[in-house]
Scaffold this active site. Structure first.
Site, PDB file in Angstrom:
ATOM      1  N   GLY A   1     -14.766 -19.508  -6.283  1.00 20.72           N
ATOM      2  CA  GLY A   1     -13.339 -19.842  -6.239  1.00 20.72           C
ATOM      3  C   GLY A   1     -13.038 -20.751  -5.072  1.00 20.72           C
TER       4      GLY A   1
ATOM      5  N   GLU B   1      -4.537  -5.588  -5.091  1.00 17.83           N
ATOM      6  CA  GLU B   1      -3.231  -6.006  -5.606  1.00 17.83           C
ATOM      7  C   GLU B   1      -3.415  -6.492  -7.035  1.00 17.83           C
ATOM      8  OE1 GLU B   1      -1.102  -8.648  -2.987  1.00 17.83           O
ATOM      9  OE2 GLU B   1      -1.640  -7.428  -1.262  1.00 17.83           O
TER      10      GLU B   1
ATOM     11  N   VAL C   1       0.820  -1.207   0.000  1.00 21.14           N
ATOM     12  CA  VAL C   1       0.000   0.000   0.000  1.00 21.14           C
ATOM     13  C   VAL C   1       0.861   1.267   0.000  1.00 21.14           C
ATOM     14  CG1 VAL C   1      -1.637   1.327   1.396  1.00 21.14           C
ATOM     15  CG2 VAL C   1      -1.979  -1.120   1.048  1.00 21.14           C
TER      16      VAL C   1
ATOM     17  N   LYS D   1      -8.215 -10.953   7.309  1.00 16.53           N
ATOM     18  CA  LYS D   1      -7.900 -10.273   8.578  1.00 16.53           C
ATOM     19  C   LYS D   1      -8.938  -9.186   8.890  1.00 16.53           C
ATOM     20  CE  LYS D   1      -4.670  -6.541   7.405  1.00 16.53           C
ATOM     21  NZ  LYS D   1      -5.678  -5.480   7.423  1.00 16.53           N
TER      22      LYS D   1
ATOM     23  N   GLU E   1      -7.246   3.005   2.202  1.00 12.73           N
ATOM     24  CA  GLU E   1      -6.934   2.622   0.814  1.00 12.73           C
ATOM     25  C   GLU E   1      -7.930   1.592   0.311  1.00 12.73           C
ATOM     26  OE1 GLU E   1      -5.800  -0.622   0.046  1.00 12.73           O
ATOM     27  OE2 GLU E   1      -5.590  -1.388   2.083  1.00 12.73           O
ATOM     28  N   PHE E   2      -8.144   1.607  -1.015  1.00 10.50           N
ATOM     29  CA  PHE E   2      -9.032   0.612  -1.631  1.00 10.50           C
ATOM     30  C   PHE E   2      -8.315   0.017  -2.838  1.00 10.50           C
ATOM     31  CE2 PHE E   2     -11.642   3.882   0.404  1.00 10.50           C
ATOM     32  CZ  PHE E   2     -12.390   3.110   1.281  1.00 10.50           C
TER      33      PHE E   2
ATOM     34  N   ASP F   1      11.079   2.930   5.061  1.00  7.87           N
ATOM     35  CA  ASP F   1      10.740   1.569   5.501  1.00  7.87           C
ATOM     36  C   ASP F   1      11.881   1.040   6.363  1.00  7.87           C
ATOM     37  OD1 ASP F   1       8.552  -0.673   4.230  1.00  7.87           O
ATOM     38  OD2 ASP F   1      10.276  -1.479   5.329  1.00  7.87           O
TER      39      ASP F   1
ATOM     40  N   LYS G   1      -4.362 -14.629  -5.593  1.00  5.71           N
ATOM     41  CA  LYS G   1      -5.134 -14.253  -6.775  1.00  5.71           C
ATOM     42  C   LYS G   1      -4.119 -14.007  -7.891  1.00  5.71           C
ATOM     43  CE  LYS G   1      -5.974  -9.602  -6.979  1.00  5.71           C
ATOM     44  NZ  LYS G   1      -6.624  -8.327  -6.661  1.00  5.71           N
TER      45      LYS G   1
ATOM     46  N   CYS H   1      -6.009  -8.665   3.093  1.00 10.92           N
ATOM     47  CA  CYS H   1      -7.057  -7.821   3.686  1.00 10.92           C
ATOM     48  C   CYS H   1      -8.305  -8.563   4.127  1.00 10.92           C
ATOM     49  CB  CYS H   1      -7.429  -6.711   2.699  1.00 10.92           C
ATOM     50  SG  CYS H   1      -6.126  -5.500   2.544  1.00 10.92           S
TER      51      CYS H   1
HETATM   52  C1  UDX Z   1      -1.328  -2.393   4.190  1.00 13.83           C
HETATM   53  C2  UDX Z   1      -1.912  -1.733   5.403  1.00 13.83           C
HETATM   54  O1  UDX Z   1      -1.291  -0.725   5.848  1.00 13.83           O
HETATM   55  C3  UDX Z   1      -2.730  -2.654   6.188  1.00 13.83           C
HETATM   56  O2  UDX Z   1      -3.228  -2.062   7.332  1.00 13.83           O
HETATM   57  C4  UDX Z   1      -3.822  -2.943   5.248  1.00 13.83           C
HETATM   58  O3  UDX Z   1      -4.852  -3.635   5.832  1.00 13.83           O
HETATM   59  C5  UDX Z   1      -3.283  -3.710   4.077  1.00 13.83           C
HETATM   60  O4  UDX Z   1      -2.382  -2.936   3.431  1.00 13.83           O
HETATM   61  P1  UDX Z   1       0.603  -3.743   3.288  1.00 13.83           P
HETATM   62  O5  UDX Z   1       1.095  -2.580   2.537  1.00 13.83           O
HETATM   63  O6  UDX Z   1      -0.054  -4.838   2.523  1.00 13.83           O
HETATM   64  O7  UDX Z   1      -0.376  -3.257   4.454  1.00 13.83           O
HETATM   65  O8  UDX Z   1       1.693  -4.372   4.237  1.00 13.83           O
HETATM   66  P2  UDX Z   1       3.180  -4.786   3.903  1.00 13.83           P
HETATM   67  O9  UDX Z   1       3.311  -5.088   2.456  1.00 13.83           O
HETATM   68  O10 UDX Z   1       3.534  -5.785   4.930  1.00 13.83           O
HETATM   69  O11 UDX Z   1       3.963  -3.440   4.144  1.00 13.83           O
HETATM   70  C6  UDX Z   1       4.200  -2.845   5.369  1.00 13.83           C
HETATM   71  C7  UDX Z   1       5.579  -2.226   5.307  1.00 13.83           C
HETATM   72  O12 UDX Z   1       5.760  -1.441   6.456  1.00 13.83           O
HETATM   73  C8  UDX Z   1       6.707  -3.254   5.252  1.00 13.83           C
HETATM   74  O13 UDX Z   1       7.549  -2.973   4.152  1.00 13.83           O
HETATM   75  C9  UDX Z   1       7.439  -3.071   6.583  1.00 13.83           C
HETATM   76  O14 UDX Z   1       8.830  -3.290   6.495  1.00 13.83           O
HETATM   77  C10 UDX Z   1       7.114  -1.618   6.896  1.00 13.83           C
HETATM   78  N1  UDX Z   1       7.179  -1.283   8.327  1.00 13.83           N
HETATM   79  C11 UDX Z   1       6.551  -2.051   9.248  1.00 13.83           C
HETATM   80  C12 UDX Z   1       7.861  -0.140   8.695  1.00 13.83           C
HETATM   81  O15 UDX Z   1       8.432   0.548   7.870  1.00 13.83           O
HETATM   82  N2  UDX Z   1       7.900   0.196  10.024  1.00 13.83           N
HETATM   83  C13 UDX Z   1       7.303  -0.558  10.981  1.00 13.83           C
HETATM   84  O16 UDX Z   1       7.368  -0.220  12.164  1.00 13.83           O
HETATM   85  C14 UDX Z   1       6.616  -1.728  10.586  1.00 13.83           C
HETATM   86  C1  UDX Z   2      -8.922  -6.086  -1.391  1.00 13.98           C
HETATM   87  C2  UDX Z   2      -9.940  -5.005  -1.749  1.00 13.98           C
HETATM   88  O1  UDX Z   2     -10.641  -5.379  -2.951  1.00 13.98           O
HETATM   89  C3  UDX Z   2      -9.274  -3.647  -1.895  1.00 13.98           C
HETATM   90  O2  UDX Z   2     -10.251  -2.650  -2.116  1.00 13.98           O
HETATM   91  C4  UDX Z   2      -8.428  -3.289  -0.654  1.00 13.98           C
HETATM   92  O3  UDX Z   2      -9.264  -2.982   0.435  1.00 13.98           O
HETATM   93  C5  UDX Z   2      -7.480  -4.427  -0.304  1.00 13.98           C
HETATM   94  O4  UDX Z   2      -8.211  -5.690  -0.218  1.00 13.98           O
HETATM   95  P1  UDX Z   2      -7.130  -7.544  -2.683  1.00 13.98           P
HETATM   96  O5  UDX Z   2      -7.134  -8.386  -1.455  1.00 13.98           O
HETATM   97  O6  UDX Z   2      -5.836  -7.074  -3.234  1.00 13.98           O
HETATM   98  O7  UDX Z   2      -8.027  -6.235  -2.492  1.00 13.98           O
HETATM   99  O8  UDX Z   2      -7.824  -8.383  -3.854  1.00 13.98           O
HETATM  100  P2  UDX Z   2      -9.317  -8.658  -4.307  1.00 13.98           P
HETATM  101  O9  UDX Z   2      -9.353  -8.526  -5.769  1.00 13.98           O
HETATM  102  O10 UDX Z   2     -10.309  -7.906  -3.531  1.00 13.98           O
HETATM  103  O11 UDX Z   2      -9.465 -10.228  -3.973  1.00 13.98           O
HETATM  104  C6  UDX Z   2      -9.473 -10.715  -2.647  1.00 13.98           C
HETATM  105  C7  UDX Z   2      -9.730 -12.202  -2.647  1.00 13.98           C
HETATM  106  O12 UDX Z   2     -11.049 -12.498  -3.096  1.00 13.98           O
HETATM  107  C8  UDX Z   2      -8.812 -13.001  -3.566  1.00 13.98           C
HETATM  108  O13 UDX Z   2      -8.448 -14.209  -2.934  1.00 13.98           O
HETATM  109  C9  UDX Z   2      -9.654 -13.275  -4.779  1.00 13.98           C
HETATM  110  O14 UDX Z   2      -9.272 -14.423  -5.499  1.00 13.98           O
HETATM  111  C10 UDX Z   2     -11.022 -13.453  -4.142  1.00 13.98           C
HETATM  112  N1  UDX Z   2     -12.142 -13.183  -5.055  1.00 13.98           N
HETATM  113  C11 UDX Z   2     -12.328 -11.945  -5.543  1.00 13.98           C
HETATM  114  C12 UDX Z   2     -13.012 -14.226  -5.384  1.00 13.98           C
HETATM  115  O15 UDX Z   2     -12.844 -15.375  -4.952  1.00 13.98           O
HETATM  116  N2  UDX Z   2     -14.082 -13.938  -6.196  1.00 13.98           N
HETATM  117  C13 UDX Z   2     -14.298 -12.687  -6.698  1.00 13.98           C
HETATM  118  O16 UDX Z   2     -15.299 -12.512  -7.431  1.00 13.98           O
HETATM  119  C14 UDX Z   2     -13.396 -11.664  -6.369  1.00 13.98           C
END
Ligand code: UDX
Ligand code: UDX
Length: 439
Positions: free
Chosen positions: A261, A160, A11, A271, A156-157, A30, A328, A268
């Site tokens: 699926g 991936e 994100v 959790k 964020e929305f 980071d 996915k 996301c």
């Molecule tokens: C994000 C969000 O912020 C989470 O709350 C949301 O629900 C999903 O998307 P995401 O970007 O997927 O998380 O997480 P990740 O890819 O694990 O990235 C987090 C980054 O923060 C990592 O690169 C980690 O090294 C960094 N980090 C973590 C810091 O820089 N400082 C910290 O104290 C902890």
């Molecule tokens: C999700 C949200 O869509 C996005 O807005 C943000 O909040 C982060 O979380 P992401 O997890 O990256 O995004 O992928 P998404 O395309 O939403 O798919 C999530 C899971 O649902 C995947 O495992 C995917 O395969 C599954 N999925 C999705 C299905 O099984 N059927 C569907 O029709 C769509």
């Protein structure tokens, strides 16, 4: 504007790169030095289509740079500091906010010496339960920073695999704040979005937090709904894809997130529904719908396991070829991937598994070690296998040459959890085909 983003994960990285693309000066911070080193060399640490050229372009234009440490003087000049660290599920299901508060605690001594006439806006991108942004504001206030730090929620929305386009052309931007200055600073950041008539919602901090969880929970509900219906369709000799299409053409329902699926996964949905359930419990409300969504998701994975086991029951020393292990398509992310629930019970029964994933192999190897044999193509994976299992809907699997696959396989079974294969072609090539939600 001058922006810092703490956390350069899926994100934070996408957000920072896109903000630089719109002309802002962005520092991405980071704690992971390997991640920062890669970025400094113009290499994306994650697979996200389209991101690498943007990293290079904005780095060369000096609008984007990377660091492992919080640089006090720079942060104190910043207009907005985004926090995008991860908020994983804790063992009890509620969101683990330790990374978030760790980042806040590091900012406190820095912002204490802020001398600009205007306060810093701290924009929380991380997904956090209702009330968290206020707790962060309270923490700044208690440290004497009431006039120096304004907390806003800016969820964020981003999907991936489509995160760049979701970031550049979002359906909406949600800003939660409790003072006009918070809203205004965020609108200054997003002024090019306002110019493009992208809806900007100005809501309370609590509402912004709820919008994020409610959106993900609702999307997960759609998926669990269609997955439950898929199982009913299997018993009633109906194709769930025909039903989903018929439903989706009703604009009140809409066609998206109705693809059956192996169960939803990713960083996301799993959790976030757990965290929403935990917020409900905290407030004395049993979140019955959310509990069902989670239970159906669990059952869906068990259903896939049963389908596989039933089909290979009579085979001595069965071998399974798995196409796709990422949660996915178009991502290398393995977080909560259905493969992590579906493959271990099969491995435990002594079944040999070969797998191919165009992007997630190295992340998957960190989890599976050498219990799963990774191969470099679908054909190599299928060689000698009794059953072909499709778990991820990568484009390249839609047009797979089933005749060639059949020739190298030992058996003729297909379990297609993503409905990527045409059953008629599979039958013509000599396969015994099972597709989820199909009689
Ligand atoms: C994000 C969000 O912020 C989470 O709350 C949301 O629900 C999903 O998307 P995401 O970007 O997927 O998380 O997480 P990740 O890819 O694990 O990235 C987090 C980054 O923060 C990592 O690169 C980690 O090294 C960094 N980090 C973590 C810091 O820089 N400082 C910290 O104290 C902890
Ligand atoms: C999700 C949200 O869509 C996005 O807005 C943000 O909040 C982060 O979380 P992401 O997890 O990256 O995004 O992928 P998404 O395309 O939403 O798919 C999530 C899971 O649902 C995947 O495992 C995917 O395969 C599954 N999925 C999705 C299905 O099984 N059927 C569907 O029709 C769509």
């Amino acid at each position: 504007m001058d922006i810092s983003v703490i956390g350069a994960g899926y994100v934070g990285l996408v957000t920072g790169v896109c903000l630089a693309e719109f002309g802002h000066r962005v520092e991405l911070i980071d704690i992971n030095p390997d991640r920062i080193r890669l970025l400094q060399n113009g290499v994306s640490p994650i697979f996200e289509p389209g991101i690498e050229p943007m990293i290079v372009r904005n780095t060369e234009s000096k609008r984007l740079w990377f660091s492992t440490t919080l640089d006090g003087p720079r942060l104190n000049q910043c207009d907005v500091i985004f926090i995008a660290v991860s908020t994983p599920a804790s063992s009890t299901g509620d969101a683990d906010l330790s990374y978030l508060f760790n980042a806040v605690d590091q900012l406190i001594p820095i912002l204490s010496s802020r001398t600009t006439e205007y306060p810093a806006v701290i924009a929380i991108k991380s997904t956090v339960p209702v009330g968290t942004n206020q707790l962060v504001q309270d923490r700044f206030n208690t440290a004497g920073l009431t006039d120096k730090a304004i907390v806003v929620s800016n969820p964020e929305f981003l999907r991936e695999g489509a995160a760049i386009s979701d970031c550049i052309n979002p359906d909406r931007i949600v800003i939660g704040a409790s003072c006009p200055e918070g809203f205004q600073r965020m609108k200054n950041i997003y002024h090019s979005y306002i110019a493009r008539k992208i809806p900007i919602l100005e809501v309370s901090l609590f509402a912004a937090e709820h919008i994020k969880y409610a959106s993900n929970a609702f999307l997960a509900t759609k998926i669990s709904f269609i997955n439950e219906l898929a199982l009913l369709c299997e018993s009633t000799h109906t194709d769930v894809l025909e039903v989903a299409r018929g439903m989706g053409l009703d604009p009140r329902i809409g066609p998206s997130f109705l693809a059956p699926g192996p169960g939803f996964g990713g960083s996301c949905f799993p959790k976030d529904i757990r965290a929403l359930g935990a917020v409900g419990a905290c407030n004395g409300l049993q979140m019955k719908m959310i509990e069902s969504v989670e239970a159906i998701n669990h059952r869906q994975k068990q259903h896939v396991i049963t389908q596989i086991q039933d089909r290979i029951a009579g085979i001595k020393s069965p071998v399974i070829a798995v196409l796709g292990v990422a949660f996915k398509a178009n991502t290398d992310d393995m977080r909560d991937a259905p493969s992590l629930d579906i493959l271990p019970p099969l491995l435990k029964r002594g079944i040999r598994i070969a797998a191919y994933d165009p992007e997630a192999e190295s992340n998957a190897k960190l989890i599976f070690g050498d219990t799963v044999q990774f191969k470099s193509s679908p054909l190599e994976t299928a060689t000698g296998a009794h059953l072909l299992l499709i778990l991820t809907e990568w484009n390249e699997f839609f047009d797979i040459d089933l005749y060639s696959v059949k020739r190298v396989m030992e058996g003729n079974l297909i379990v297609d959890t993503r409905r990527v294969i045409d059953p008629n072609v599979a039958a013509a090539a000599g396969f015994n085909y099972y597709g989820i939600g199909r009689a």
